[in-house]
Motif scaffolding. Structure first.
Motif, PDB file in Angstrom:
ATOM      1  N   THR A   1      -0.375   5.353   5.214  1.00  0.00           N
ATOM      2  CA  THR A   1      -0.194   5.823   3.772  1.00  0.00           C
ATOM      3  C   THR A   1      -0.745   7.535   3.917  1.00  0.00           C
ATOM      4  O   THR A   1      -0.259   7.873   2.791  1.00  0.00           O
ATOM      5  CB  THR A   1      -0.946   4.986   2.648  1.00  0.00           C
ATOM      6  N   THR A   2      -1.587   7.786   4.699  1.00  0.00           N
ATOM      7  CA  THR A   2      -2.088   9.225   4.465  1.00  0.00           C
ATOM      8  C   THR A   2      -1.039  10.362   4.274  1.00  0.00           C
ATOM      9  O   THR A   2      -1.060  11.102   3.612  1.00  0.00           O
ATOM     10  CB  THR A   2      -3.296   9.642   5.520  1.00  0.00           C
TER      11      THR A   2
ATOM     12  N   GLU B   1       0.924  -1.174  -0.128  1.00  0.00           N
ATOM     13  CA  GLU B   1       0.132  -0.133  -0.067  1.00  0.00           C
ATOM     14  C   GLU B   1       1.037   1.337   0.105  1.00  0.00           C
ATOM     15  O   GLU B   1       0.497   2.480  -0.564  1.00  0.00           O
ATOM     16  CB  GLU B   1      -1.014   0.011   1.213  1.00  0.00           C
ATOM     17  N   TYR B   2       2.147   1.131   0.691  1.00  0.00           N
ATOM     18  CA  TYR B   2       2.856   2.428   0.803  1.00  0.00           C
ATOM     19  C   TYR B   2       3.398   2.613  -0.640  1.00  0.00           C
ATOM     20  O   TYR B   2       3.342   3.861  -1.116  1.00  0.00           O
ATOM     21  CB  TYR B   2       3.858   2.057   1.867  1.00  0.00           C
ATOM     22  N   VAL B   3       3.949   1.479  -1.391  1.00  0.00           N
ATOM     23  CA  VAL B   3       4.353   1.613  -2.570  1.00  0.00           C
ATOM     24  C   VAL B   3       3.394   2.083  -3.767  1.00  0.00           C
ATOM     25  O   VAL B   3       3.791   2.977  -4.515  1.00  0.00           O
ATOM     26  CB  VAL B   3       5.057   0.227  -2.935  1.00  0.00           C
ATOM     27  N   GLU B   4       2.222   1.658  -3.646  1.00  0.00           N
ATOM     28  CA  GLU B   4       1.047   2.037  -4.539  1.00  0.00           C
ATOM     29  C   GLU B   4       0.992   3.323  -4.309  1.00  0.00           C
ATOM     30  O   GLU B   4       0.539   4.341  -5.253  1.00  0.00           O
ATOM     31  CB  GLU B   4       0.133   1.230  -4.585  1.00  0.00           C
TER      32      GLU B   4
ATOM     33  N   PHE C   1      13.847  17.849   7.108  1.00  0.00           N
ATOM     34  CA  PHE C   1      12.569  18.378   7.461  1.00  0.00           C
ATOM     35  C   PHE C   1      11.410  17.081   7.538  1.00  0.00           C
ATOM     36  O   PHE C   1      11.349  16.396   6.752  1.00  0.00           O
ATOM     37  CB  PHE C   1      12.022  19.204   6.261  1.00  0.00           C
ATOM     38  N   ASN C   2      10.875  16.886   8.757  1.00  0.00           N
ATOM     39  CA  ASN C   2      10.057  15.831   8.797  1.00  0.00           C
ATOM     40  C   ASN C   2       8.507  16.121   8.835  1.00  0.00           C
ATOM     41  O   ASN C   2       7.992  16.819   9.364  1.00  0.00           O
ATOM     42  CB  ASN C   2      10.243  15.352  10.302  1.00  0.00           C
ATOM     43  N   MET C   3       8.162  15.644   7.701  1.00  0.00           N
ATOM     44  CA  MET C   3       6.679  15.750   7.264  1.00  0.00           C
ATOM     45  C   MET C   3       5.581  15.394   8.201  1.00  0.00           C
ATOM     46  O   MET C   3       4.589  15.943   8.607  1.00  0.00           O
ATOM     47  CB  MET C   3       6.272  15.101   5.792  1.00  0.00           C
ATOM     48  N   LEU C   4       5.849  14.272   8.831  1.00  0.00           N
ATOM     49  CA  LEU C   4       5.096  13.654  10.024  1.00  0.00           C
ATOM     50  C   LEU C   4       4.966  14.716  11.190  1.00  0.00           C
ATOM     51  O   LEU C   4       3.930  15.036  11.561  1.00  0.00           O
ATOM     52  CB  LEU C   4       5.739  12.456  10.501  1.00  0.00           C
ATOM     53  N   GLY C   5       6.109  15.286  11.616  1.00  0.00           N
ATOM     54  CA  GLY C   5       6.150  16.240  12.639  1.00  0.00           C
ATOM     55  C   GLY C   5       5.419  17.224  12.191  1.00  0.00           C
ATOM     56  O   GLY C   5       4.363  17.977  13.264  1.00  0.00           O
ATOM     57  N   ARG C   6       5.456  17.809  10.961  1.00  0.00           N
ATOM     58  CA  ARG C   6       4.701  19.070  10.799  1.00  0.00           C
ATOM     59  C   ARG C   6       3.110  18.692  10.705  1.00  0.00           C
ATOM     60  O   ARG C   6       2.397  19.469  11.147  1.00  0.00           O
ATOM     61  CB  ARG C   6       5.149  19.499   9.117  1.00  0.00           C
ATOM     62  N   ALA C   7       2.765  17.436  10.082  1.00  0.00           N
ATOM     63  CA  ALA C   7       1.449  17.307   9.770  1.00  0.00           C
ATOM     64  C   ALA C   7       0.732  17.043  11.166  1.00  0.00           C
ATOM     65  O   ALA C   7      -0.590  17.138  11.330  1.00  0.00           O
ATOM     66  CB  ALA C   7       1.392  16.001   8.942  1.00  0.00           C
TER      67      ALA C   7
END
Ligand code: ZN
Ligand code: ZN
Length: 265
Positions: free
Chosen positions: A232-233, A30-33, A196-202
């Motif tokens: 995956t989000t 799912e991550y890859v797709e 820069f960490n996207m998860l931290g931002r989100a």
């Protein structure tokens, strides 16, 4: 597979986890797709590395040694299956822990792991050191974090430093500045990019820390964007990407679109 023609988004990501770490969800497929749908061309998995605890401690936030084989096999199969759509890399996110380092490098060699990223989640390991992301005004914790990160970076085993601003020191600003500037300077000498960490931002964590990136901008560090996917989000979160890019722009930080991974020694 249909590409949505997303133009302003990252093309390479080296930071993603799997269910084996016990706090990530979904399948590798799912991550890859999802990555392919988002127009990503290179996707690296960097699940939390196994730690060879000496007294039988059982981690609840990383994979077991017995799971490494399944991790590598699953990803190698996907690598072959999707080779025309995306380059899949197999890595680990690792704290630098003196007592575990040699054994972890051996595992990386045995399984022909493509790369490591340095994520100093603890000052030491999770059973013996504080969590770096716990709010503190204790300078010795800040200093310990910086010291271990630099020592780890100097091994030349890690491709980049994940969320360097994970450390959640909220004491004196000048003290933060002094230690984090030292970290930035040492990593710059080693030509090691900062993430820069996207998860931290989100998820509105304490990182990306604007003051940290101001310091990195002054020092002239190069950066990379990491998704830090635990589901995956976040791979689809273009807004988090844009917000990270905006912090980079404000601080004149060059964001590398892609970096060559360092093979572990
Ligand atoms: Zn994680
Ligand atoms: Zn991570």
């Amino acid at each position: 597979m249909q590409n949505k023609q997303i133009t302003n988004y990252l093309k390479a990501n080296l930071h993603a986890h799997t269910f084996r770490c016990q706090h990530a969800y979904g399948t590798e497929r799912e991550y890859v797709e999802t990555a392919i749908e988002m127009g990503i061309k290179e996707f690296g998995f960097s699940d939390h590395i196994f730690c060879p605890f000496k007294h039988g401690e059982v981690s609840t936030m990383r994979m077991k040694l017995s799971e490494v084989e399944g991790y590598v096999d699953t990803l190698n199969n996907l690598k072959r299956e999707y080779k025309n759509d995306i380059d899949i890399l197999i890595g680990f996110e690792a704290e630098y822990i003196r007592d575990f380092y040699e054994e972890q490098m051996k595992i990386c060699r045995d399984y022909d792991i493509d790369y490591l990223i340095l994520g100093q989640h603890f000052i030491g390991d999770e059973f013996h050191g504080p969590y770096s992301g716990a709010q503190t005004t204790d300078e010795s914790i800040l200093e310990g974090y910086v010291e271990l990160a630099i020592e780890g970076a100097k091994t030349n085993s890690y491709t980049y430093m994940a969320h360097p601003d994970l450390i959640f020191y909220t004491g004196n600003k000048e003290i933060y500045y002094k230690h984090m500037k030292h970290l930035c300077e040492e990593l710059k000498k080693l030509d090691m990019p900062l993430e820069f960490n996207m998860l931290g931002r989100a998820t509105n964590r304490n990182y990306p820390n604007e003051f940290f990136w101001q310091i990195a901008g002054e020092v002239g560090n190069k950066a990379i964007i990491g998704i830090d996917a635990h589901d995956t989000t976040i791979i689809q979160n273009v807004e988090a990407y844009n917000q990270c890019m905006e912090i980079a722009r404000k601080n004149n930080i060059e964001v590398l679109p892609k970096i060559d991974v360092k093979k572990t020694p």
